[in-house]
Scaffold this active site. Structure first.
Site, PDB file in Angstrom:
ATOM      1  N   THR A  50       0.825  -1.209   0.000  1.00 19.84           N
ATOM      2  CA  THR A  50       0.000   0.000   0.000  1.00 19.84           C
ATOM      3  C   THR A  50       0.854   1.251   0.000  1.00 19.84           C
ATOM      4  O   THR A  50       0.501   2.247  -0.627  1.00 19.84           O
ATOM      5  CB  THR A  50      -0.937   0.015   1.224  1.00 19.84           C
ATOM      6  OG1 THR A  50      -0.151  -0.147   2.416  1.00 19.84           O
ATOM      7  CG2 THR A  50      -1.963  -1.089   1.132  1.00 19.84           C
ATOM      8  N   LYS A 101      -5.221   8.395   1.946  1.00 14.51           N
ATOM      9  CA  LYS A 101      -5.037   6.951   2.049  1.00 14.51           C
ATOM     10  C   LYS A 101      -5.908   6.404   3.170  1.00 14.51           C
ATOM     11  O   LYS A 101      -6.164   7.080   4.170  1.00 14.51           O
ATOM     12  CB  LYS A 101      -3.564   6.640   2.320  1.00 14.51           C
ATOM     13  CG  LYS A 101      -3.225   5.163   2.469  1.00 14.51           C
ATOM     14  CD  LYS A 101      -1.724   5.004   2.723  1.00 14.51           C
ATOM     15  CE  LYS A 101      -1.348   3.566   2.996  1.00 14.51           C
ATOM     16  NZ  LYS A 101       0.104   3.425   3.274  1.00 14.51           N
ATOM     17  N   HIS A 103      -7.046   2.337   5.129  1.00 13.52           N
ATOM     18  CA  HIS A 103      -7.081   0.877   5.174  1.00 13.52           C
ATOM     19  C   HIS A 103      -8.486   0.377   5.524  1.00 13.52           C
ATOM     20  O   HIS A 103      -8.689  -0.823   5.703  1.00 13.52           O
ATOM     21  CB  HIS A 103      -6.111   0.348   6.238  1.00 13.52           C
ATOM     22  CG  HIS A 103      -4.687   0.745   6.013  1.00 13.52           C
ATOM     23  ND1 HIS A 103      -4.160   1.915   6.513  1.00 13.52           N
ATOM     24  CD2 HIS A 103      -3.680   0.130   5.341  1.00 13.52           C
ATOM     25  CE1 HIS A 103      -2.888   2.000   6.164  1.00 13.52           C
ATOM     26  NE2 HIS A 103      -2.572   0.940   5.450  1.00 13.52           N
ATOM     27  N   SER A 134       4.575 -10.329   4.255  1.00 15.42           N
ATOM     28  CA  SER A 134       4.955  -8.925   4.356  1.00 15.42           C
ATOM     29  C   SER A 134       4.372  -8.290   5.606  1.00 15.42           C
ATOM     30  O   SER A 134       5.030  -7.506   6.295  1.00 15.42           O
ATOM     31  CB  SER A 134       4.464  -8.176   3.116  1.00 15.42           C
ATOM     32  OG  SER A 134       4.729  -6.796   3.221  1.00 15.42           O
ATOM     33  N   TYR A 189      -1.448  -5.938  -6.930  1.00 17.81           N
ATOM     34  CA  TYR A 189      -0.044  -5.627  -6.685  1.00 17.81           C
ATOM     35  C   TYR A 189       0.854  -6.269  -7.734  1.00 17.81           C
ATOM     36  O   TYR A 189       1.823  -5.673  -8.198  1.00 17.81           O
ATOM     37  CB  TYR A 189       0.336  -6.112  -5.289  1.00 17.81           C
ATOM     38  CG  TYR A 189       1.773  -5.846  -4.910  1.00 17.81           C
ATOM     39  CD1 TYR A 189       2.169  -4.589  -4.464  1.00 17.81           C
ATOM     40  CD2 TYR A 189       2.738  -6.843  -4.991  1.00 17.81           C
ATOM     41  CE1 TYR A 189       3.481  -4.334  -4.112  1.00 17.81           C
ATOM     42  CE2 TYR A 189       4.054  -6.600  -4.646  1.00 17.81           C
ATOM     43  CZ  TYR A 189       4.418  -5.343  -4.210  1.00 17.81           C
ATOM     44  OH  TYR A 189       5.724  -5.100  -3.875  1.00 17.81           O
TER      45      TYR A 189
END
Length: 277
Positions: A50, A101, A103, A134, A189
């Site tokens: 992200t 941004k 989440h 990750s 991604y």
């Protein structure tokens, strides 16, 4: 008297997750295993998927240079909606078009995003096996994190929807249900690695930014630099942004269990991921 650490709201993602694990598990647990994961777990890396996306979006939208991004506080340029720091005051001061941004799950985003009144939602999904590796490294890399368990335990938490932001499976499916909305751009991604030029062109078109052929090629090269910094760091034995990361970490047993859970929770969804790039 100093403000209580428990009472003070989290200022960034690390503290948010740290408070969650304190409530769920009590005192931090001691790592019980060693090996490749233990060697890389405590190495701090600036970018996850992200974070990498936010820098690419900033590059494309502003026509910026990657060296410029390295000198700025990117979180002030793209503040996180749900965190007290930098906070809503910073967001209100940003001039349009603002880059923000989050989440949060789709259902918790501001209502004008649901109605299409806001210009864009750019959502990036990552294959969940790489993501959980990750995410574990992220939890282990920050001083504010309390989690010190094994990767196996962390992966079980992920599969059982026991991490701070809830179920990844629900989160990604919620946004996928809206991937055809005119103000939603749903990315993967892995697309940044398979065809970065196509992704950058798609982003520019979605953001309404015009580039000629030479400018677009230059922008793609700049984005390549950011990705290389994230995925090919010499000091990191396994770059956290690298695709296929999970294959170095998962045991056969873990992979079988993960596949079973994935099939149970994603079986009715037509969203697919390439796990074997």
């Amino acid at each position: 008297m100093a403000e209580s650490e428990v009472a003070r709201p989290p200022k960034h993602p690390g503290e948010f997750e740290s408070k969650y694990f304190e409530l769920q598990t009590g005192a931090p647990t001691r790592p019980s295993g060693r090996g490749k994961m233990e060697e890389i777990a405590n190495f701090p890396c600036r970018r996850r998927g992200t974070s990498l996306l936010q820098e690419v979006v900033y590059l494309v939208s502003q026509g910026a240079d990657p060296d410029e991004i390295g000198l700025m506080n990117i979180d002030e340029q793209l503040p996180v909606l749900e965190y007290p720091q930098p906070g809503l005051d910073i967001i209100k001061e940003l001039t349009s078009p603002r880059l923000i941004k989050s989440h949060l799950p789709y259902r918790f985003l501001p209502s004008d995003l649901h109605s299409g009144e806001s210009k864009v939602i750019i959502y990036m999904a990552r294959n969940p096996k790489d993501l959980v590796v990750s995410y574990y490294q992220f939890h282990r890399s920050l001083r504010t994190m309390s989690y010190r368990g094994t990767f196996q335990e962390f992966c079980r938490r992920f599969m059982n929807d026991k991490l701070g932001y809830g179920s990844w499976f629900e989160h990604v499916q919620e946004f996928w249900q809206h991937h055809m909305d005119s103000n939603v751009l749903f990315l993967k991604y892995e697309d940044m690695h398979k065809d970065l030029a196509a992704l950058v062109e798609q982003l520019a078109r979605f953001l309404g930014v015009a580039y000629d052929k030479a400018q677009l090629e230059s922008m793609v090269e700049h984005c390549h630099q950011l990705i290389d910094q994230c995925c090919n760091a010499d000091a990191l034995s396994v770059g956290r942004g690298r695709i296929g990361l999970w294959k170095d970490i998962f045991t056969v047993s873990m992979n079988e269990k993960f596949d079973l859970v994935y099939k149970q929770k994603m079986g009715k969804c037509d969203l697919t991921f390439d796990f074997y790039l």
